[in-house]
Design an enzyme around this catalytic site. Structure first.
Site, PDB file in Angstrom:
ATOM      1  N   LYS A   8      -1.091   4.607  12.365  1.00  0.00           N
ATOM      2  CA  LYS A   8      -0.157   4.174  11.331  1.00  0.00           C
ATOM      3  C   LYS A   8      -0.937   3.469  10.233  1.00  0.00           C
ATOM      4  O   LYS A   8      -1.741   2.579  10.505  1.00  0.00           O
ATOM      5  CB  LYS A   8       0.862   3.201  11.934  1.00  0.00           C
ATOM      6  CG  LYS A   8       1.838   2.676  10.892  1.00  0.00           C
ATOM      7  CD  LYS A   8       2.701   1.553  11.414  1.00  0.00           C
ATOM      8  CE  LYS A   8       3.514   0.979  10.264  1.00  0.00           C
ATOM      9  NZ  LYS A   8       3.919  -0.401  10.469  1.00  0.00           N
ATOM     10  N   HIS A  40       0.845  -1.199   0.000  1.00  0.00           N
ATOM     11  CA  HIS A  40       0.000   0.000   0.000  1.00  0.00           C
ATOM     12  C   HIS A  40       0.877   1.245   0.000  1.00  0.00           C
ATOM     13  O   HIS A  40       2.108   1.159  -0.158  1.00  0.00           O
ATOM     14  CB  HIS A  40      -0.972  -0.028   1.183  1.00  0.00           C
ATOM     15  CG  HIS A  40      -0.314  -0.184   2.535  1.00  0.00           C
ATOM     16  ND1 HIS A  40       0.441   0.810   3.118  1.00  0.00           N
ATOM     17  CD2 HIS A  40      -0.286  -1.239   3.406  1.00  0.00           C
ATOM     18  CE1 HIS A  40       0.889   0.402   4.293  1.00  0.00           C
ATOM     19  NE2 HIS A  40       0.476  -0.853   4.500  1.00  0.00           N
ATOM     20  N   HIS A  65      -0.014  -3.523  16.396  1.00  0.00           N
ATOM     21  CA  HIS A  65      -1.195  -4.051  15.720  1.00  0.00           C
ATOM     22  C   HIS A  65      -2.450  -4.073  16.581  1.00  0.00           C
ATOM     23  O   HIS A  65      -3.529  -4.356  16.086  1.00  0.00           O
ATOM     24  CB  HIS A  65      -0.901  -5.461  15.183  1.00  0.00           C
ATOM     25  CG  HIS A  65       0.166  -5.470  14.129  1.00  0.00           C
ATOM     26  ND1 HIS A  65       1.493  -5.673  14.421  1.00  0.00           N
ATOM     27  CD2 HIS A  65       0.098  -5.264  12.799  1.00  0.00           C
ATOM     28  CE1 HIS A  65       2.196  -5.600  13.309  1.00  0.00           C
ATOM     29  NE2 HIS A  65       1.383  -5.352  12.313  1.00  0.00           N
ATOM     30  N   HIS A 116       4.160   1.197   2.007  1.00  0.00           N
ATOM     31  CA  HIS A 116       5.292   0.480   1.401  1.00  0.00           C
ATOM     32  C   HIS A 116       5.865   1.273   0.224  1.00  0.00           C
ATOM     33  O   HIS A 116       7.076   1.295   0.006  1.00  0.00           O
ATOM     34  CB  HIS A 116       4.858  -0.917   0.928  1.00  0.00           C
ATOM     35  CG  HIS A 116       4.214  -1.738   2.001  1.00  0.00           C
ATOM     36  ND1 HIS A 116       2.871  -2.054   1.979  1.00  0.00           N
ATOM     37  CD2 HIS A 116       4.712  -2.278   3.132  1.00  0.00           C
ATOM     38  CE1 HIS A 116       2.585  -2.765   3.062  1.00  0.00           C
ATOM     39  NE2 HIS A 116       3.680  -2.916   3.771  1.00  0.00           N
ATOM     40  N   CYS A 158       4.016 -11.643  18.764  1.00  0.00           N
ATOM     41  CA  CYS A 158       3.045 -11.064  17.834  1.00  0.00           C
ATOM     42  C   CYS A 158       3.333 -11.617  16.449  1.00  0.00           C
ATOM     43  O   CYS A 158       4.419 -11.396  15.896  1.00  0.00           O
ATOM     44  CB  CYS A 158       3.127  -9.538  17.791  1.00  0.00           C
ATOM     45  SG  CYS A 158       2.119  -8.853  16.438  1.00  0.00           S
ATOM     46  N   CYS A 213       3.908  -8.942  13.688  1.00  0.00           N
ATOM     47  CA  CYS A 213       5.270  -8.366  13.691  1.00  0.00           C
ATOM     48  C   CYS A 213       6.323  -9.453  13.511  1.00  0.00           C
ATOM     49  O   CYS A 213       7.474  -9.149  13.254  1.00  0.00           O
ATOM     50  CB  CYS A 213       5.591  -7.687  15.016  1.00  0.00           C
ATOM     51  SG  CYS A 213       4.630  -6.239  15.402  1.00  0.00           S
TER      52      CYS A 213
HETATM   53  N1  MSP Z   1       9.429  -8.245   6.432  1.00  0.00           N
HETATM   54  C1  MSP Z   1       9.761  -7.214   7.349  1.00  0.00           C
HETATM   55  C2  MSP Z   1      11.039  -6.503   6.928  1.00  0.00           C
HETATM   56  C3  MSP Z   1      12.246  -7.368   6.794  1.00  0.00           C
HETATM   57  S1  MSP Z   1      13.631  -6.484   6.244  1.00  0.00           S
HETATM   58  C4  MSP Z   1      14.908  -7.505   6.475  1.00  0.00           C
HETATM   59  C5  MSP Z   1       8.626  -6.200   7.409  1.00  0.00           C
HETATM   60  N2  MSP Z   1       7.805  -6.160   6.351  1.00  0.00           N
HETATM   61  S2  MSP Z   1       6.532  -5.209   6.184  1.00  0.00           S
HETATM   62  O1  MSP Z   1       5.835  -5.690   5.018  1.00  0.00           O
HETATM   63  O2  MSP Z   1       5.790  -5.155   7.390  1.00  0.00           O
HETATM   64  O3  MSP Z   1       7.087  -3.799   5.795  1.00  0.00           O
HETATM   65  C6  MSP Z   1       7.507  -2.912   6.756  1.00  0.00           C
HETATM   66  C7  MSP Z   1       7.998  -1.624   6.104  1.00  0.00           C
HETATM   67  O4  MSP Z   1       6.988  -1.066   5.248  1.00  0.00           O
HETATM   68  C8  MSP Z   1       8.255  -0.550   7.123  1.00  0.00           C
HETATM   69  O5  MSP Z   1       9.515  -0.655   7.720  1.00  0.00           O
HETATM   70  C9  MSP Z   1       8.150   0.680   6.268  1.00  0.00           C
HETATM   71  O6  MSP Z   1       9.328   0.836   5.537  1.00  0.00           O
HETATM   72  C10 MSP Z   1       6.997   0.337   5.330  1.00  0.00           C
HETATM   73  N3  MSP Z   1       5.712   0.785   5.866  1.00  0.00           N
HETATM   74  C11 MSP Z   1       4.594   0.030   6.081  1.00  0.00           C
HETATM   75  N4  MSP Z   1       3.594   0.830   6.545  1.00  0.00           N
HETATM   76  C12 MSP Z   1       4.051   2.094   6.648  1.00  0.00           C
HETATM   77  C13 MSP Z   1       3.479   3.320   7.034  1.00  0.00           C
HETATM   78  N5  MSP Z   1       2.228   3.418   7.427  1.00  0.00           N
HETATM   79  N6  MSP Z   1       4.254   4.413   6.970  1.00  0.00           N
HETATM   80  C14 MSP Z   1       5.547   4.372   6.529  1.00  0.00           C
HETATM   81  N7  MSP Z   1       6.114   3.236   6.167  1.00  0.00           N
HETATM   82  C15 MSP Z   1       5.406   2.080   6.254  1.00  0.00           C
HETATM   83  O7  MSP Z   1       8.544  -5.481   8.376  1.00  0.00           O
END
Ligand code: MSP
Length: 500
Positions: A300, A18, A150, A21, A126, A129
């Site tokens: 968030k 979304h 979450h 990301h 979790c 996470c």
């Molecule tokens: N799979 C792990 C990361 C492993 S890296 C070795 C993970 N994945 S995730 O799909 O949850 O993606 C997390 C990342 O997505 C966050 O660190 C951030 O970069 C981005 N974001 C997801 N939602 C976000 C917001 N609402 N705002 C900003 N960035 C966000 O964690």
């Protein structure tokens, strides 16, 4: 020639990506494109984090086996990144054979060096996470522990496990955090350091019994265990740089590694990752670039909160990838959470892209065609505009080199605002031969377009072609008296959006 290795987090492909990301990914992409423009040897890595309980359950829910499920989702991620013009050099998947090999070798090496030992774990977990929470970290709702991110109940886990001796690296990690400037912005380094000073660095569980979590890399030191998903995931950054498979390439790339992450995964990318690297005798990455959250209606943005803004929506509302990319980078904020408000984004799009840039490009193009049949020869530039171009380039480079993309864009927009004032003041449409004015304006537009190209690659390319130039290097952004423009077209780069 410099080198630049940049990574995004590898995303969990349990659902579509979304706007949150896209925020991270477009930033990493813009940085990669900027470094290509500088002529640096650039390698941009993104991908998907496909193992673990979260994915195992998502696949079950979809009624699919995990591999077919992640195969399908990885393709979907690639399609989204194509829609946003993400120019990654490799899309890594943790199910890629070369990555699984790296995980096994790294685990074997750490085990051999005595950094991994067997133990028993009891604690709260979790699944969203994929993280254990200790007391004080979780929140308590009606007497039950909940995940603070979450807001879901945590699961109690009690099982035999293997630990990574992270406690051995406490002094080392503190030193890296406090002395080496490897985290940007620095406030995040201080935050982690003070947590470590408060609570100490404790050993972490890095394996789960296979009967509990079957979907993952089998632990090389004990076949009944699956490697913990975070331990597996972090190593993707080594796989991407050809750790072990191509030592020369690894030596070249690793010292320039930049990890872009959201602040939610800061602990893993500092305390845990720096320790793991040290256990393998490797240096920490050059920079961990952290950003804060995009929030929507106070929370968030995320699947669990149900307040996601989709990538489709952004692409549609802002007329394609450039509009979406520009607004994401214009609001990009390392230090502070940013609230999604449509009015603000609309007004950035309309006033900066459509008016200040797009409209100027259109006016200059039309005038060049009407007044000079599209042929604009060089000569002396207007000195104040020339100086402004030079100043904007210097500011832009300084900001980009320090990862401040929002400020870099401001510098370019200020230059374009000056050019708008210049055209209104000099009124080239009233002159018989407005060569000097139009040449000065074309030089400004060309320079601004090169600087904007990492963020809006399509429109930049389109305008460059329309005025008969190419975007090849940042050096070409410097103003010069001896160019010749052949203006073929006066494109409308950004259509304005109406209300509603
Ligand atoms: N799979 C792990 C990361 C492993 S890296 C070795 C993970 N994945 S995730 O799909 O949850 O993606 C997390 C990342 O997505 C966050 O660190 C951030 O970069 C981005 N974001 C997801 N939602 C976000 C917001 N609402 N705002 C900003 N960035 C966000 O964690």
């Amino acid at each position: 020639m410099g080198r630049f290795y940049i990574t995004t987090p590898i995303y969990y492909p349990n659902a579509d990506p979304h706007m949150g990301h896209a925020y991270t990914t477009v930033f990493a992409d813009s940085m990669a494109r900027y470094h290509r423009l500088l002529g640096d040897e650039t390698f941009f890595l993104t991908g998907t984090d496909e193992h673990g309980l979260k994915l195992q359950r998502a696949a079950e829910k979809a009624g699919m086996d995990p591999k077919s499920f992640v195969d399908r989702m990885a393709e979907k991620f690639k399609r989204y990144w194509a829609m946003l013009d993400i120019s990654y050099d490799r899309f890594i998947r943790t199910t890629d054979p070369d990555h699984e090999e790296v995980v096994k070798r790294a685990a074997t090496e750490m085990y051999r060096r005595g950094y991994i030992y067997k133990g028993r774990y009891a604690g709260w977990y979790c699944v969203s996470c994929e993280k254990f929470y200790s007391e004080g970290e979780y929140v308590v709702v009606e007497g039950r522990p909940y995940c603070p991110i979450h807001m879901k109940p945590l699961e109690w886990v009690e099982e035999d496990t293997y630990y990574f001796r992270m406690s051995e690296f406490q002094d080392y990690v503190l030193h890296v955090l406090e002395e080496e400037g490897r985290v940007y912005p620095e406030q995040y380094a201080r935050e982690v350091a003070s947590k470590i000073r408060r609570e100490g660095l404790r050993d972490v569980s890095i394996a789960r019994p296979r009967e509990r979590v079957s979907w993952g890399v089998v632990a090389p030191f004990d076949q009944d265990y699956t490697i913990y998903v975070w331990f597996d995931a972090l190593l993707n950054y080594l796989t991407g740089a050809s750790y072990q498979s191509d030592p020369d390439r690894f030596q070249r790339l690793w010292p320039s590694a930049h990890h872009v992450i959201g602040k939610d995964i800061l602990w893993f990318h500092t305390a845990v990752w720096f320790s793991m690297l040290r256990a393998l005798d490797l240096d920490p990455p050059k920079k961990v670039i952290v950003h804060a959250f995009l929030i929507n209606r106070g929370l968030k943005m995320g699947k669990s909160a149900g307040n996601v803004v989709t990538i489709e929506y952004l692409l549609q509302r802002y007329h394609g990838s450039d509009g979406a990319r520009y607004i994401l980078m214009r609001i990009f904020n390392p230090a502070k959470d940013v609230e999604f408000t449509q009015d603000m984004l609309d007004s950035i799009y309309n006033s900066e892209l459509a008016d200040t840039y797009g409209n100027l490009a259109r006016r200059v193009g039309v005038l060049a065609q009407k007044k000079l049949q599209g042929h604009v020869h060089g000569g002396r530039l207007d000195p104040s505009l020339e100086q402004s171009i030079e100043r904007a380039i210097n500011q832009y480079i300084k900001h980009m080199d320090e990862y401040r993309i929002q400020e870099a864009l401001h510098s370019v927009m200020n230059l374009l605002r000056e050019a708008n004032a210049y055209i209104n003041k000099t009124r080239p449409w009233e002159k018989e031969d407005p060569t000097r004015e139009l040449y000065s304006l074309l030089e400004t537009l060309r320079s601004a377009t090169i600087m904007l190209s990492p963020v809006i690659p399509r429109a930049a390319h389109r305008l460059a072609t329309a005025i008969g130039t190419k975007i090849e290097s940042l050096e070409d952004a410097q103003p010069r008296p001896d160019r010749v423009y052949t203006v073929r077209e006066a494109p409308i780069l950004f259509r304005k959006i109406g209300r509603g």
